[in-house]
Design a protein around this motif. Structure first.
Motif, mmCIF file in Angstrom:
data_model
loop_
_atom_site.group_PDB
_atom_site.id
_atom_site.type_symbol
_atom_site.label_atom_id
_atom_site.label_comp_id
_atom_site.label_asym_id
_atom_site.label_seq_id
_atom_site.Cartn_x
_atom_site.Cartn_y
_atom_site.Cartn_z
ATOM 1 N N ILE A 117 -2.033 8.927 -6.196
ATOM 2 C CA ILE A 117 -3.236 8.275 -5.689
ATOM 3 C C ILE A 117 -2.987 6.772 -5.613
ATOM 4 C CG2 ILE A 117 -4.638 10.097 -6.732
ATOM 5 C CD1 ILE A 117 -5.500 8.147 -8.902
ATOM 6 N N GLY A 118 -3.843 6.065 -4.876
ATOM 7 C CA GLY A 118 -3.663 4.626 -4.835
ATOM 8 C C GLY A 118 -4.062 4.020 -3.524
ATOM 9 N N LEU A 119 -3.340 2.942 -3.154
ATOM 10 C CA LEU A 119 -3.647 2.159 -1.961
ATOM 11 C C LEU A 119 -2.365 1.827 -1.213
ATOM 12 C CD1 LEU A 119 -6.143 -0.374 -3.600
ATOM 13 C CD2 LEU A 119 -6.738 1.685 -2.290
ATOM 14 N N ASP A 120 -2.436 1.881 0.122
ATOM 15 C CA ASP A 120 -1.268 1.571 0.951
ATOM 16 C C ASP A 120 -1.749 0.893 2.223
ATOM 17 O OD1 ASP A 120 0.982 1.625 2.703
ATOM 18 O OD2 ASP A 120 1.848 3.247 1.509
ATOM 19 N N TYR A 121 -1.515 -0.425 2.297
ATOM 20 C CA TYR A 121 -1.946 -1.206 3.448
ATOM 21 C C TYR A 121 -0.751 -1.589 4.332
ATOM 22 C CZ TYR A 121 -6.151 -1.956 0.530
ATOM 23 O OH TYR A 121 -7.266 -1.798 -0.260
ATOM 24 N N HIS A 122 0.303 -0.800 4.296
ATOM 25 C CA HIS A 122 1.534 -1.173 4.999
ATOM 26 C C HIS A 122 1.481 -0.856 6.489
ATOM 27 C CE1 HIS A 122 5.748 -2.290 5.251
ATOM 28 N NE2 HIS A 122 6.008 -1.168 5.893
ATOM 29 N N TYR A 123 1.090 0.366 6.815
ATOM 30 C CA TYR A 123 1.132 0.794 8.208
ATOM 31 C C TYR A 123 -0.259 0.775 8.835
ATOM 32 C CZ TYR A 123 5.896 2.473 7.399
ATOM 33 O OH TYR A 123 7.228 2.556 7.097
ATOM 34 N N GLU A 124 -0.359 0.168 9.996
ATOM 35 C CA GLU A 124 -1.581 0.229 10.783
ATOM 36 C C GLU A 124 -1.562 1.514 11.622
ATOM 37 O OE1 GLU A 124 -4.075 -1.827 10.736
ATOM 38 O OE2 GLU A 124 -3.337 -3.711 9.902
ATOM 39 N N PRO A 125 -2.735 2.086 11.927
ATOM 40 C CA PRO A 125 -4.041 1.688 11.403
ATOM 41 C C PRO A 125 -4.314 2.344 10.053
ATOM 42 C CG PRO A 125 -4.332 3.460 12.966
ATOM 43 C CD PRO A 125 -2.846 3.180 12.914
ATOM 44 N N TYR A 126 -5.130 1.721 9.240
ATOM 45 C CA TYR A 126 -5.582 2.319 7.991
ATOM 46 C C TYR A 126 -6.991 1.821 7.731
ATOM 47 C CZ TYR A 126 -4.613 -2.240 5.878
ATOM 48 O OH TYR A 126 -4.608 -3.579 5.584
ATOM 49 N N SER A 127 -7.721 2.571 6.918
ATOM 50 C CA SER A 127 -9.067 2.165 6.539
ATOM 51 C C SER A 127 -9.054 1.747 5.076
ATOM 52 C CB SER A 127 -10.069 3.308 6.744
ATOM 53 O OG SER A 127 -11.311 2.980 6.148
#
Length: 265
Positions: free
Chosen positions: A103-113
């Motif tokens: 679980i967690g967060l991944d803001y590397h690849y667009e698109p993401y919410s």
């Protein structure tokens, strides 16, 4: 040959461990014979969505030295159906399940919410706390939001495949969590990872493959499996100034502790 290797994060449910056109051993050959003969004593197989969590549980029920985690990876956070959390919770009631993850967060690849990821991560942190299970946290290009939620929920568990700074590693440890390192510590450009590993106390250190990804040098770019962990262990043992077997024993005990498994060394 090293003994007592605990791969604290693997994905043997991956399709890359199906029958290979290149003649590589499949998951049954690896888990059934090859890995135990290579000194791999325990493996934690980690889910990334509901189907992979089901498959992880199936592997743990098949191979006694495999345990599993169930959860939803941030890349799946925007594709969930109603009742997803209840389905994960039902799986978590099985005895082979030792953590909520990945679980967690991944803001590397667009698109993401970002909003979807924060909601799904928070819900699973709450679930883990309610069930008394540790978490396995994925964080990529999302340090601030990840740390904010870890400070809020104060989970037990691991930040895996650690890619942050030494300062962030120290804060993770100060929150009572463990830090997992992959074959990245063997790469020539791994200065940041090496500094982070240096900052983590030995009693909070874990080794992992994240296989089939993150194969260490000299196998970088190939499909990874737990038999390659000695390369990672050697790199971390050098950083810590201890023997490789001592580092293997230490990280085995650490993984057993965080996952609530018997320390049978």
């Amino acid at each position: 040959m090293l003994q007592n290797i605990f791969d604290s994060h693997a994905h043997y449910d991956s399709r890359q461990f199906g029958q290979s056109d290149q003649g590589l051993p499949d998951r049954d050959a690896l888990l059934g014979a090859i890995l135990p003969r290579a000194g791999v004593r325990r493996v934690m197989n980690v889910g990334s969505d509901y189907p992979s969590s089901v498959q992880s549980l199936r592997l743990a029920k098949t191979y006694p030295f495999v345990s599993c985690a169930v959860g939803v990876h941030p890349e799946s956070a925007s594709d969930l159906e109603n009742g997803w959390l209840e389905k994960i919770e039902a799986l978590a009631g099985e005895g082979e399940v030792r953590a909520i993850g990945e679980i967690g967060l991944d803001y590397h690849y667009e698109p993401y919410s970002r909003e979807d990821q924060l909601v799904v991560f928070s819900a699973q942190l709450e679930l883990a706390g309610r069930l008394g299970l540790p978490v396995i946290v994925h964080s990529r290009d999302a340090v601030q939001d990840t740390m904010n939620l870890l400070r809020e929920y104060r989970p037990r568990g691991i930040v895996h495949c650690f890619s942050g700074s030494a300062e962030t590693a120290k804060e993770v440890v100060a929150l009572g969590m463990y830090v997992g390192f992959t074959g990245v510590v063997t790469f020539k450009n791994a200065k940041k990872a090496l500094k982070a590993a240096e900052a983590v106390p030995p009693e909070r250190l874990l080794v992992e493959t994240d296989c089939p990804y993150m194969a260490p040098e000299p196998h970088r770019g190939q499909r990874c499996d737990s038999s390659l962990l000695p390369f990672t262990i050697a790199a971390l043992a050098k950083i810590k100034g201890v023997g490789e077997q001592k580092l293997a024993d230490l990280t085995y005990r650490n993984a057993c502790k965080v996952y609530g498994l018997p320390d049978d060394l």
